[in-house]
Design an enzyme around this catalytic site. Structure first.
Site, PDB file in Angstrom:
ATOM      1  N   PHE A  12       0.837  -1.193   0.000  1.00  0.00           N
ATOM      2  CA  PHE A  12       0.000   0.000   0.000  1.00  0.00           C
ATOM      3  C   PHE A  12       0.880   1.255   0.000  1.00  0.00           C
ATOM      4  O   PHE A  12       0.629   2.206   0.739  1.00  0.00           O
ATOM      5  CB  PHE A  12      -0.929   0.004   1.214  1.00  0.00           C
ATOM      6  CG  PHE A  12      -1.934  -1.110   1.213  1.00  0.00           C
ATOM      7  CD1 PHE A  12      -3.156  -0.980   0.571  1.00  0.00           C
ATOM      8  CD2 PHE A  12      -1.652  -2.313   1.848  1.00  0.00           C
ATOM      9  CE1 PHE A  12      -4.084  -2.005   0.561  1.00  0.00           C
ATOM     10  CE2 PHE A  12      -2.578  -3.349   1.851  1.00  0.00           C
ATOM     11  CZ  PHE A  12      -3.794  -3.197   1.207  1.00  0.00           C
ATOM     12  N   LYS A  64      -6.693  -4.770  -1.380  1.00  0.00           N
ATOM     13  CA  LYS A  64      -5.818  -3.916  -2.184  1.00  0.00           C
ATOM     14  C   LYS A  64      -6.615  -3.171  -3.249  1.00  0.00           C
ATOM     15  O   LYS A  64      -6.522  -1.936  -3.371  1.00  0.00           O
ATOM     16  CB  LYS A  64      -4.719  -4.763  -2.831  1.00  0.00           C
ATOM     17  CG  LYS A  64      -3.921  -4.082  -3.918  1.00  0.00           C
ATOM     18  CD  LYS A  64      -3.110  -2.914  -3.388  1.00  0.00           C
ATOM     19  CE  LYS A  64      -2.212  -2.355  -4.494  1.00  0.00           C
ATOM     20  NZ  LYS A  64      -1.421  -1.213  -4.023  1.00  0.00           N
ATOM     21  N   ASN A  68      -7.724   1.165  -3.410  1.00  0.00           N
ATOM     22  CA  ASN A  68      -7.467   2.088  -4.509  1.00  0.00           C
ATOM     23  C   ASN A  68      -8.757   2.549  -5.171  1.00  0.00           C
ATOM     24  O   ASN A  68      -8.880   3.709  -5.579  1.00  0.00           O
ATOM     25  CB  ASN A  68      -6.544   1.437  -5.540  1.00  0.00           C
ATOM     26  CG  ASN A  68      -5.089   1.472  -5.113  1.00  0.00           C
ATOM     27  OD1 ASN A  68      -4.686   2.312  -4.321  1.00  0.00           O
ATOM     28  ND2 ASN A  68      -4.293   0.556  -5.631  1.00  0.00           N
ATOM     29  N   GLY A 113      -9.972  18.274  -9.686  1.00  0.00           N
ATOM     30  CA  GLY A 113      -8.940  18.425 -10.703  1.00  0.00           C
ATOM     31  C   GLY A 113      -9.355  17.849 -12.034  1.00  0.00           C
ATOM     32  O   GLY A 113     -10.539  17.655 -12.323  1.00  0.00           O
ATOM     33  N   CYS A 120      -1.888   2.633 -10.540  1.00  0.00           N
ATOM     34  CA  CYS A 120      -2.723   1.887  -9.584  1.00  0.00           C
ATOM     35  C   CYS A 120      -4.214   2.149  -9.739  1.00  0.00           C
ATOM     36  O   CYS A 120      -4.994   1.210  -9.895  1.00  0.00           O
ATOM     37  CB  CYS A 120      -2.286   2.216  -8.156  1.00  0.00           C
ATOM     38  SG  CYS A 120      -0.651   1.596  -7.736  1.00  0.00           S
ATOM     39  N   ARG A 187       2.561   6.594 -16.819  1.00  0.00           N
ATOM     40  CA  ARG A 187       1.549   5.561 -17.016  1.00  0.00           C
ATOM     41  C   ARG A 187       0.146   6.101 -16.753  1.00  0.00           C
ATOM     42  O   ARG A 187      -0.124   6.655 -15.701  1.00  0.00           O
ATOM     43  CB  ARG A 187       1.837   4.362 -16.109  1.00  0.00           C
ATOM     44  CG  ARG A 187       3.028   3.531 -16.555  1.00  0.00           C
ATOM     45  CD  ARG A 187       3.334   2.408 -15.588  1.00  0.00           C
ATOM     46  NE  ARG A 187       3.854   2.910 -14.320  1.00  0.00           N
ATOM     47  CZ  ARG A 187       4.185   2.134 -13.286  1.00  0.00           C
ATOM     48  NH1 ARG A 187       4.024   0.828 -13.379  1.00  0.00           N
ATOM     49  NH2 ARG A 187       4.654   2.672 -12.176  1.00  0.00           N
TER      50      ARG A 187
END
Length: 290
Positions: A12, A64, A68, A113, A120, A187
């Site tokens: 993490f 996990k 995210n 934004g 991720c 990425r």
């Protein structure tokens, strides 16, 4: 195989601070096939300051992706609120500040934004969506989170186009290319989407970033790479602030305005002060701020 255990130990860590995040994590998640394997993995983390949470392997892997996906959800949520703020005259900065003071919610990841990217959030959100779809379940909220993020990028281009009248033949400067400051990672960067859409509209694209070195592939092969912000905006009809590099706060913006063909600035990270930029003569737009 007898005597062989299997464990899932998701990381993490945030890009740009992996060592500190590893040594002082919010939690250490261990999914293991058996208690002895879990114990051995836990021993590997001796000296690491974080609560250890042991569970089954599918739950560890889901933790996990879910983490995210939830962070991505918070960003898409505040971006949707920003769009509503623009329609109603509210200021998303004030709204986010008030919302973030609620201890149940917190201020993190409530910065409106131009959309999220990186290695991720897109990967785990899409993977979780696909995993759900493979079971026959349609993840409506997660699908909306991804769509809102995609929409943010399209809206940025649409706003610049509305100000210019047309993008055909226009020169647009992209300020910042990486998906976030403090890294050279390109990425799933928002800048790539913006560059591709601008080129598709027959605009010329000039770009600057202090760390990123885009490969000579599309869309970057069709753009002009510049060494400074002032060089990038020279002759530009519009500039889009894509990555909130701190260097962009220190730009001599009055000089930059004088170098531009048309002083149109879309602040995709709400980095600059609207009143200041308008006083300098910019046609300044930001996200969710009047």
């Amino acid at each position: 195989m007898a005597g062989v255990g299997y464990a899932s130990n998701p990381e993490f860590t945030a890009e740009g601070r992996p060592v500190s995040d590893f040594l002082s994590p919010d939690r250490v998640v261990i999914g293991a096939s058996d208690p002895e394997t879990a114990r051995l993995v836990e021993e590997l983390h001796q000296g690491v300051d974080g609560e250890v949470v042991v569970m089954d392997i599918p739950s560890a892997e889901m933790a996990k992706m879910a983490s995210n996906a939830l962070l991505a959800t918070k960003i898409s949520f505040i971006n949707e609120i920003a769009s509503i703020c623009e329609a109603t005259g509210a200021d998303v900065g004030n709204v986010a500040r008030a919302v973030g003071l609620d201890h149940r919610l917190g201020p993190h990841f409530l910065q409106a934004g131009i959309g999220w990217g990186g290695s991720c959030f897109p990967k785990d959100s899409e993977a979780l969506k696909q995993l759900a779809s493979n079971t026959g379940y349609h993840p409506q909220l997660l699908s909306a989170v991804i769509e809102v993020n995609n929409l943010q990028k399209r809206r940025a281009i649409s706003k610049v186009k509305d100000l210019l009248g047309t993008l055909e033949g226009a020169t647009v400067a992209l300020l910042g290319l990486t998906f976030k400051p403090g890294t050279d990672d390109m990425r799933e960067a928002t800048s790539a989407v913006l560059a591709a859409r601008l080129l598709a509209e027959s605009a010329a694209v000039r770009c600057w970033d202090p760390l990123a070195r885009p490969e000579a592939v599309e869309p970057w092969a069709s753009t002009t790479r510049c060494e400074s912000v002032l060089e990038t905006v020279t002759g530009a009809d519009a500039a889009i602030l894509v990555t909130e590099w701190p260097q962009l706060r220190e730009v001599p913006w009055e000089e930059a305005r004088g170098l531009m063909r048309r002083p149109v600035l879309y602040d995709g990270r709400n980095l600059l002060e609207p009143a200041t930029m308008r006083d300098l003569g910019f046609r300044y737009l930001s996200v969710g701020r009047p």
